[in-house]
Design an enzyme around this catalytic site. Structure first.
Site, PDB file in Angstrom:
ATOM      1  N   ASP A 124       0.824  -1.211   0.000  1.00  0.00           N
ATOM      2  CA  ASP A 124       0.000   0.000   0.000  1.00  0.00           C
ATOM      3  C   ASP A 124       0.862   1.267   0.000  1.00  0.00           C
ATOM      4  OD1 ASP A 124      -2.404   1.370  -0.041  1.00  0.00           O
ATOM      5  OD2 ASP A 124      -2.513   1.498   2.140  1.00  0.00           O
ATOM      6  N   HIS A 165       2.109   3.595  -9.045  1.00  0.00           N
ATOM      7  CA  HIS A 165       1.937   2.170  -9.378  1.00  0.00           C
ATOM      8  C   HIS A 165       3.099   1.691 -10.247  1.00  0.00           C
ATOM      9  CE1 HIS A 165      -1.903   2.351  -7.505  1.00  0.00           C
ATOM     10  NE2 HIS A 165      -2.521   3.022  -8.462  1.00  0.00           N
ATOM     11  N   LEU A 178      11.288 -19.993  -4.767  1.00  0.00           N
ATOM     12  CA  LEU A 178      10.199 -19.202  -4.195  1.00  0.00           C
ATOM     13  C   LEU A 178       8.910 -19.338  -5.033  1.00  0.00           C
ATOM     14  CD1 LEU A 178       9.309 -16.803  -2.296  1.00  0.00           C
ATOM     15  CD2 LEU A 178      10.148 -15.275  -4.087  1.00  0.00           C
TER      16      LEU A 178
HETATM   17  C1  IPE Z   1      -5.243  -2.648   0.075  1.00  0.00           C
HETATM   18  O1  IPE Z   1      -4.998  -1.301  -0.158  1.00  0.00           O
HETATM   19  C2  IPE Z   1      -5.316  -3.397  -1.220  1.00  0.00           C
HETATM   20  C3  IPE Z   1      -4.050  -3.563  -1.933  1.00  0.00           C
HETATM   21  C4  IPE Z   1      -2.879  -3.186  -1.518  1.00  0.00           C
HETATM   22  C5  IPE Z   1      -4.157  -4.266  -3.185  1.00  0.00           C
HETATM   23  P1  IPE Z   1      -6.162  -0.242  -0.269  1.00  0.00           P
HETATM   24  O2  IPE Z   1      -5.511   1.073  -0.493  1.00  0.00           O
HETATM   25  O3  IPE Z   1      -7.148  -0.678  -1.290  1.00  0.00           O
HETATM   26  O4  IPE Z   1      -6.838  -0.344   1.165  1.00  0.00           O
HETATM   27  P2  IPE Z   1      -7.694   0.723   1.975  1.00  0.00           P
HETATM   28  O5  IPE Z   1      -8.773   1.226   1.055  1.00  0.00           O
HETATM   29  O6  IPE Z   1      -6.761   1.823   2.363  1.00  0.00           O
HETATM   30  O7  IPE Z   1      -8.211  -0.016   3.159  1.00  0.00           O
HETATM   31  C1  IPE Z   2      -1.639   0.287  -3.343  1.00  0.00           C
HETATM   32  O1  IPE Z   2      -1.465   1.654  -3.402  1.00  0.00           O
HETATM   33  C2  IPE Z   2      -1.868  -0.333  -4.697  1.00  0.00           C
HETATM   34  C3  IPE Z   2      -3.250  -0.793  -4.933  1.00  0.00           C
HETATM   35  C4  IPE Z   2      -4.209  -0.763  -4.073  1.00  0.00           C
HETATM   36  C5  IPE Z   2      -3.531  -1.304  -6.256  1.00  0.00           C
HETATM   37  P1  IPE Z   2      -2.689   2.672  -3.371  1.00  0.00           P
HETATM   38  O2  IPE Z   2      -3.117   2.948  -4.770  1.00  0.00           O
HETATM   39  O3  IPE Z   2      -3.755   2.191  -2.472  1.00  0.00           O
HETATM   40  O4  IPE Z   2      -1.968   3.954  -2.766  1.00  0.00           O
HETATM   41  P2  IPE Z   2      -2.536   4.907  -1.649  1.00  0.00           P
HETATM   42  O5  IPE Z   2      -2.924   4.066  -0.493  1.00  0.00           O
HETATM   43  O6  IPE Z   2      -3.687   5.647  -2.233  1.00  0.00           O
HETATM   44  O7  IPE Z   2      -1.372   5.801  -1.334  1.00  0.00           O
HETATM   45 MG    MG Z   3      -4.135   2.448  -0.473  1.00  0.00          MG
END
Ligand code: IPE
Ligand code: IPE
Ligand code: MG
Length: 238
Positions: free
Chosen positions: A17, A34, A128
């Site tokens: 995240d 990303h 792995l």
């Molecule tokens: C969790 O992150 C999902 C992934 C890393 C794929 P999110 O950004 O979607 O989670 P929330 O919305 O902060 O809980």
């Molecule tokens: C995690 O990063 C990747 C996915 C959920 C696909 P986020 O896109 O949730 O990034 P933040 O949490 O908004 O910074």
């Molecule tokens: Mg996120």
């Protein structure tokens, strides 16, 4: 390098995240985060392989992530196809086997094809195992397991924790020893709900694109200092 070779976790799961915030902090579009997150995935895979970890599960796209804007979803799916295509040789060189969990049939067709190709090519690798969680959520997985059990006419007497496990996407995969979430949030966000019952949790203050090999090594070292009890009496401290 891992110094203590005694308590090497067998399975590490990561909620990757913080990509969007990483990009926003630099005044860039979320998708830039990303794109850079792919490098961190490579770091985590290399470090896990070198540490002798057997399973690395990466939460790449949740069921709830379908609620994001279409442009972001399209960009993420495009990145996935590109990254898998570009990394397959690397996976072969490093003896890495690729697998997936989640509602894979809901992904765009080119994604499904690319994933299937990479899984087929790497299926006999013995190092792995990297498991990508895509269109995955723990609640979806549990409901899906119940549906399969009903379809298979499983009787009440046949339902045990062990038999239930076989209907989860993660059958044949040990429960995670470590669950790591980057991105400065301390929540599970519907990841591996059943499997993390006794996992050790880590919330490093790192946005995912900044995650390095050394970060994983450091987290494993922290894991090795923890005492897992699984409900039993711990070491006497008095
Ligand atoms: C969790 O992150 C999902 C992934 C890393 C794929 P999110 O950004 O979607 O989670 P929330 O919305 O902060 O809980
Ligand atoms: C995690 O990063 C990747 C996915 C959920 C696909 P986020 O896109 O949730 O990034 P933040 O949490 O908004 O910074
Ligand atoms: Mg996120």
């Amino acid at each position: 390098m891992i110094n203590n070779l005694n308590k090497i976790p067998e399975h590490i799961a990561i909620i990757m995240d913080g990509n969007g915030r990483w990009a926003e902090e630099q005044g860039k579009e979320r998708i830039f985060g990303h794109q850079n997150g792919v490098n961190a995935v490579r770091n985590a895979m290399e470090a896990a392989g070198e540490a002798g970890i057997k399973f690395l599960t990466l939460y790449a796209f949740s069921t709830e992530n379908w609620n994001r804007p279409k442009e972001e979803i399209d960009a993420l799916m495009g990145l996935l196809v590109k990254a898998i295509h570009a990394e397959t040789d690397n996976l072969m060189q490093n003896n890495v086997r690729l697998q997936t969990i989640g509602n894979i049939t809901s992904l765009p067709e080119d994604c499904q094809k690319e994933l299937q190709t990479a899984m087929d090519i790497t299926k006999d690798n013995t190092g792995l195992t990297v498991i990508l969680a895509l269109s995955y959520s723990g609640r979806w997985e549990i409901v899906n397991a119940i549906k399969m059990m009903v379809q298979n006419n499983v009787t009440v007497d046949d339902i045990t924790e062990n038999s239930f496990k076989n209907y989860l996407n993660t059958k044949n995969i040990p429960d995670p020893d470590m669950l790591i979430r980057t991105g400065r949030e301390q929540r599970i966000s519907n990841f591996l709900l059943w499997q993390i019952a006794y996992s050790e949790l880590f919330f490093p203050d790192i946005l995912w694109p900044d995650f390095t090999k050394q970060d994983l090594v450091d987290l494993i070292a922290q894991y090795q200092t923890r005492q897992r009890r699984f409900g039993k009496t711990g070491k006497q401290i008095y």
